[in-house]
Design a protein around this motif. Structure first.
Motif, PDB file in Angstrom:
ATOM      1  N   GLU A 367      70.760  50.642  38.097  1.00  0.00           N
ATOM      2  CA  GLU A 367      69.789  50.605  38.793  1.00  0.00           C
ATOM      3  C   GLU A 367      68.887  51.975  38.301  1.00  0.00           C
ATOM      4  O   GLU A 367      69.396  53.223  37.656  1.00  0.00           O
ATOM      5  N   PHE A 368      67.591  51.738  38.433  1.00  0.00           N
ATOM      6  CA  PHE A 368      66.750  52.912  38.096  1.00  0.00           C
ATOM      7  C   PHE A 368      65.591  52.863  39.497  1.00  0.00           C
ATOM      8  O   PHE A 368      65.715  52.095  40.408  1.00  0.00           O
ATOM      9  N   LYS A 369      64.763  53.966  39.298  1.00  0.00           N
ATOM     10  CA  LYS A 369      64.146  54.288  40.554  1.00  0.00           C
ATOM     11  C   LYS A 369      62.665  54.241  40.031  1.00  0.00           C
ATOM     12  O   LYS A 369      62.240  54.884  39.093  1.00  0.00           O
ATOM     13  N   THR A 370      61.923  53.710  40.781  1.00  0.00           N
ATOM     14  CA  THR A 370      60.341  53.819  40.628  1.00  0.00           C
ATOM     15  C   THR A 370      59.836  55.202  40.970  1.00  0.00           C
ATOM     16  O   THR A 370      60.659  55.888  41.797  1.00  0.00           O
ATOM     17  N   ARG A 371      58.395  55.296  40.890  1.00  0.00           N
ATOM     18  CA  ARG A 371      57.822  56.697  41.064  1.00  0.00           C
ATOM     19  C   ARG A 371      58.214  56.981  42.726  1.00  0.00           C
ATOM     20  O   ARG A 371      58.180  58.107  43.070  1.00  0.00           O
ATOM     21  N   HIS A 372      57.942  56.062  43.282  1.00  0.00           N
ATOM     22  CA  HIS A 372      58.186  56.280  45.081  1.00  0.00           C
ATOM     23  C   HIS A 372      59.678  56.103  45.319  1.00  0.00           C
ATOM     24  O   HIS A 372      59.899  55.828  46.721  1.00  0.00           O
ATOM     25  N   GLY A 373      60.604  55.972  44.480  1.00  0.00           N
ATOM     26  CA  GLY A 373      61.912  55.897  44.975  1.00  0.00           C
ATOM     27  C   GLY A 373      62.449  54.342  45.233  1.00  0.00           C
ATOM     28  O   GLY A 373      63.702  54.174  45.831  1.00  0.00           O
ATOM     29  N   ARG A 374      61.676  53.342  44.894  1.00  0.00           N
ATOM     30  CA  ARG A 374      62.175  52.096  45.038  1.00  0.00           C
ATOM     31  C   ARG A 374      63.288  51.672  43.982  1.00  0.00           C
ATOM     32  O   ARG A 374      63.108  52.266  42.947  1.00  0.00           O
ATOM     33  N   SER A 375      64.311  50.751  43.998  1.00  0.00           N
ATOM     34  CA  SER A 375      65.446  50.440  43.239  1.00  0.00           C
ATOM     35  C   SER A 375      64.884  49.252  42.398  1.00  0.00           C
ATOM     36  O   SER A 375      64.479  48.226  43.031  1.00  0.00           O
ATOM     37  N   VAL A 376      65.040  49.665  40.938  1.00  0.00           N
ATOM     38  CA  VAL A 376      64.691  48.557  40.209  1.00  0.00           C
ATOM     39  C   VAL A 376      65.946  48.360  39.159  1.00  0.00           C
ATOM     40  O   VAL A 376      66.687  49.310  39.119  1.00  0.00           O
ATOM     41  N   TYR A 377      66.120  47.260  38.508  1.00  0.00           N
ATOM     42  CA  TYR A 377      67.405  47.126  37.733  1.00  0.00           C
ATOM     43  C   TYR A 377      66.924  46.428  36.341  1.00  0.00           C
ATOM     44  O   TYR A 377      66.156  45.871  35.921  1.00  0.00           O
ATOM     45  N   ASP A 378      67.999  46.864  35.396  1.00  0.00           N
ATOM     46  CA  ASP A 378      67.617  46.440  33.963  1.00  0.00           C
ATOM     47  C   ASP A 378      68.685  45.213  33.868  1.00  0.00           C
ATOM     48  O   ASP A 378      68.980  44.506  34.999  1.00  0.00           O
ATOM     49  N   GLY A 379      69.234  44.886  32.628  1.00  0.00           N
ATOM     50  CA  GLY A 379      69.997  43.632  32.408  1.00  0.00           C
ATOM     51  C   GLY A 379      69.211  42.539  31.788  1.00  0.00           C
ATOM     52  O   GLY A 379      69.813  41.355  31.603  1.00  0.00           O
ATOM     53  N   GLY A 380      68.002  42.320  31.746  1.00  0.00           N
ATOM     54  CA  GLY A 380      67.138  41.354  31.477  1.00  0.00           C
ATOM     55  C   GLY A 380      66.130  41.044  32.420  1.00  0.00           C
ATOM     56  O   GLY A 380      66.251  40.448  33.352  1.00  0.00           O
ATOM     57  N   GLY A 381      64.841  41.236  31.563  1.00  0.00           N
ATOM     58  CA  GLY A 381      63.433  40.800  32.318  1.00  0.00           C
ATOM     59  C   GLY A 381      63.155  41.720  33.453  1.00  0.00           C
ATOM     60  O   GLY A 381      64.095  42.564  33.716  1.00  0.00           O
ATOM     61  N   ILE A 382      62.011  41.170  34.125  1.00  0.00           N
ATOM     62  CA  ILE A 382      61.465  42.074  35.206  1.00  0.00           C
ATOM     63  C   ILE A 382      61.727  41.394  36.177  1.00  0.00           C
ATOM     64  O   ILE A 382      61.213  40.156  36.423  1.00  0.00           O
ATOM     65  N   THR A 383      62.447  41.836  37.337  1.00  0.00           N
ATOM     66  CA  THR A 383      62.559  41.020  38.689  1.00  0.00           C
ATOM     67  C   THR A 383      61.422  41.324  39.511  1.00  0.00           C
ATOM     68  O   THR A 383      61.280  42.341  39.769  1.00  0.00           O
ATOM     69  N   PRO A 384      60.886  40.233  39.856  1.00  0.00           N
ATOM     70  CA  PRO A 384      59.727  40.391  41.092  1.00  0.00           C
ATOM     71  C   PRO A 384      59.989  40.957  42.099  1.00  0.00           C
ATOM     72  O   PRO A 384      61.082  40.895  42.738  1.00  0.00           O
ATOM     73  N   ASP A 385      59.153  41.642  42.831  1.00  0.00           N
ATOM     74  CA  ASP A 385      59.076  42.082  44.149  1.00  0.00           C
ATOM     75  C   ASP A 385      59.214  41.167  45.194  1.00  0.00           C
ATOM     76  O   ASP A 385      59.911  41.228  46.339  1.00  0.00           O
ATOM     77  N   ILE A 386      58.394  40.131  44.917  1.00  0.00           N
ATOM     78  CA  ILE A 386      58.065  39.047  45.815  1.00  0.00           C
ATOM     79  C   ILE A 386      58.788  37.972  44.969  1.00  0.00           C
ATOM     80  O   ILE A 386      57.924  37.361  44.023  1.00  0.00           O
ATOM     81  N   ALA A 387      59.525  37.242  45.209  1.00  0.00           N
ATOM     82  CA  ALA A 387      60.351  36.217  44.482  1.00  0.00           C
ATOM     83  C   ALA A 387      59.396  34.613  44.813  1.00  0.00           C
ATOM     84  O   ALA A 387      59.723  34.434  46.271  1.00  0.00           O
ATOM     85  N   VAL A 388      58.831  33.893  44.274  1.00  0.00           N
ATOM     86  CA  VAL A 388      58.268  32.816  44.551  1.00  0.00           C
ATOM     87  C   VAL A 388      58.508  31.794  43.604  1.00  0.00           C
ATOM     88  O   VAL A 388      57.904  32.094  42.461  1.00  0.00           O
ATOM     89  N   GLU A 389      59.008  30.682  43.867  1.00  0.00           N
ATOM     90  CA  GLU A 389      59.379  29.611  42.866  1.00  0.00           C
ATOM     91  C   GLU A 389      58.191  29.049  42.534  1.00  0.00           C
ATOM     92  O   GLU A 389      57.422  28.553  43.312  1.00  0.00           O
ATOM     93  N   PRO A 390      58.134  28.420  41.202  1.00  0.00           N
ATOM     94  CA  PRO A 390      56.928  27.772  40.913  1.00  0.00           C
ATOM     95  C   PRO A 390      57.044  26.266  41.536  1.00  0.00           C
ATOM     96  O   PRO A 390      58.136  25.725  41.957  1.00  0.00           O
ATOM     97  N   ALA A 391      56.051  25.513  41.371  1.00  0.00           N
ATOM     98  CA  ALA A 391      55.976  24.056  41.762  1.00  0.00           C
ATOM     99  C   ALA A 391      57.029  23.413  40.883  1.00  0.00           C
ATOM    100  O   ALA A 391      57.229  23.613  39.658  1.00  0.00           O
ATOM    101  N   TYR A 392      57.861  22.406  41.472  1.00  0.00           N
ATOM    102  CA  TYR A 392      58.927  21.516  40.805  1.00  0.00           C
ATOM    103  C   TYR A 392      58.205  20.361  40.108  1.00  0.00           C
ATOM    104  O   TYR A 392      57.485  19.679  40.844  1.00  0.00           O
TER     105      TYR A 392
END
Length: 547
Positions: A367-392
């Protein structure tokens, strides 16, 4: 105390011995390799190309390290130039092979030599410098069309519109593919910039697009679209971030084995706008420099990131000379976002089918923290704040695309129509789509659905295992009946999937008439993932913990 000193002395004295041992082993195996090659050359039963053998061995050796460390031979130096600058000497057009074996113009680039001499989508190149293109591989045709800027190229072309055969003489130019694919407005107040790469000078194009969108004062928020952007030059990524954050802000750092590989990149220029709400769209093909931009803006709480998790490439490559006009592109460091995250997948040998990072267990994430204290994580890639799947898109639709059926029909449509509506408004009529169904039904493509394939496999497995032998309840007939219901004809499949295929075909036609920008504008109108993300985004700078 004496014992402790002796112990330390023993450890220290072991280091030069270890270094000597490594040097001895390296020399030993280089000598063994040289002897093996001489033996192969003199005694192997068939003729041996030592150049080819050594090249393959070098490629295999580097591939064992990571996917990005590669040897670049002298003949591929042009590819290296294209990689870093998106520029090359040529005509400026995508070409493809026809069913009859000839080469056609699939997509000329805006303001290119191809456009200036009147080449259009669907024009057939029957000869290059007097050499017929029939049955000539696409890569060989492309190689013959490229050359030093300023030199002449002679081609014989059959025009798609009218069918006239003409001799074309054009002057090769330095072809540059702009990083900004398209910019405009999604709605009255939402600006949009699609960035296709990070090549030399590309950030200037982004700045210009941003300033043009701001010019009339109606933009209240902005979308930066990095989907499908595989990365490029890191300094260009930093320059793009600098448009939106204060001067002197840390964007990315890197750490490697050699001290020369360590660096920090901070913004150097005065920003354009530090308050404009940003939405950054990403997907599993957003990699490297795209992840720098998305990760930095997320860590600073300067932007909301939407889409699906990015590719997971946090390795820095450097080009080093390897002698005799060859180069080595090697991984020299890992890069880190401002919060300290490394987006490199922990195990890059296990990835999804598209190469992006697979599932990462929570136990391996930090776990890491953004400038305003939100939690973000490592482990591979950037995880979106808003998860939206693409068209199938199903297997048959993907097959339509890769079989060039959509492109081929779009060329036919281009040749049959002088003009169409603007790219953002163009729509096919029902009769025109029915005409496409008739055309595509006669072409070869894999029309089997995933459910049909899986059902076929179940029936085959049941037959192999003889589990239906002696069963009198008619289950075998029922399985065959179900398979027949899942098996659609090409016409049925194209009609059932009309809502998904028709927009793709409209995008392809818009591309033929209005080139790359037109295709992007058409696609934007029907981009369900983007429009869903805009619905979920409140249009502000993120300052609260994710829920």
């Amino acid at each position: 105390m004496t014992a402790a000193v002796c112990a330390v002395s023993t450890v220290l004295s072991a280091w030069p011995l270890r270094a000597q041992s490594e040097e001895f082993n390296a020399g030993k195996y280089l000598e063994i390799q040289s002897m093996a090659l001489r033996t192969l050359q003199s005694q192997y039963v068939d003729s041996v190309s030592l150049d080819e053998l050594i090249h393959k061995g070098l490629d295999a050796m580097l591939a064992s390290l990571d996917p990005y460390t590669v040897f670049i031979p002298e003949e591929d130096e042009e590819s290296l130039d294209i990689m870093t600058t998106a520029s090359y000497g040529g005509v400026g057009a995508l070409i493809q092979k026809t069913a009859k074996g000839y080469i056609i113009i699939a997509e000329p680039y805006e303001n290119s030599a191809a456009v200036k001499c009147g080449l259009n989508p669907g024009d057939t190149i029957v000869a290059i410098e007097g050499i017929s293109t029939k049955d000539l591989p696409v890569d060989q045709c492309s190689s013959r069309m490229r050359g030093r800027p300023g030199t002449d190229l002679h081609m014989t072309v059959v025009k798609g519109r009218g069918g006239d055969t003409v001799d074309v003489v054009l002057v090769r130019e330095r072809i540059h593919i702009p990083d900004v694919v398209y910019y405009g407005f999604v709605n009255d107040t939402t600006g949009y910039i699609q960035i296709g790469g990070f090549t030399q000078g590309g950030s200037k194009d982004v700045r210009k697009a941003l300033e043009n969108l701001r010019a009339d004062g109606r933009m209240r928020r902005l979308v930066l679209d990095l989907r499908g952007n595989g990365g490029g030059l890191m300094n260009e990524a930093v320059n793009i971030v600098s448009l939106f954050v204060p001067q002197g802000t840390l964007v990315v750092s890197a750490k490697g084995k050699h001290p020369d590989a360590d660096f920090e990149y901070r913004t150097e220029s005065v920003p354009v706008d530090t308050l404009l709400p940003l939405l950054v769209m990403v997907n599993s093909s957003s990699a490297s420099s795209s992840e720098i931009v998305a990760g930095a803006l997320q860590d600073m709480d300067r932007a909301t990131v939407a889409g699906v998790r990015t590719y997971g490439k946090g390795l820095v490559q450097t080009i080093r000379p390897a002698g005799y006009n060859t180069s080595l592109k090697l991984t020299t460091a890992k890069y880190y976002t401002p919060s300290g995250r490394c987006v490199q997948a922990i195990d890059y040998s296990h990835r999804n089918e598209d190469g992006s990072v697979g599932t990462v267990p929570d136990s391996l994430k930090k776990e890491f923290k953004t400038r305003h204290g939100r939690s973000v994580y490592d482990g591979g890639g950037i995880t979106p704040d808003i998860a939206v799947e693409p068209a199938y898109y199903s297997r048959p639709i993907i097959s339509l695309i890769y079989s060039n059926i959509l492109s081929d029909y779009a060329i036919m449509y281009f040749n049959a129509h002088d003009t169409i509506a603007p790219a953002g408004e163009f729509c096919l009529t029902d009769d025109e789509y029915a005409d496409f169904v008739r055309y595509a039904s006669q072409r070869e493509f894999d029309a089997r659905t995933e459910s049909q394939i899986e059902m076929e496999e179940v029936i085959e497995a049941a037959k192999r295992e003889k589990v239906l032998d002696g069963v009198g309840n008619g289950i075998g007939d029922e399985m065959d009946t179900l398979l027949s219901k899942l098996s659609l004809s090409k016409e049925e499949l194209l009609q059932v999937n009309k809502s998904r295929i028709k927009p793709l075909l409209e995008d392809e036609i818009a591309l033929k008439f209005y080139l790359r920008r037109g295709g992007a504008e058409s696609a934007l109108r029907q981009d369900t993932q983007l429009h869903k993300a805009l619905e979920l985004w409140d249009g502000t700078v993120p300052m609260r913990e994710n829920t």
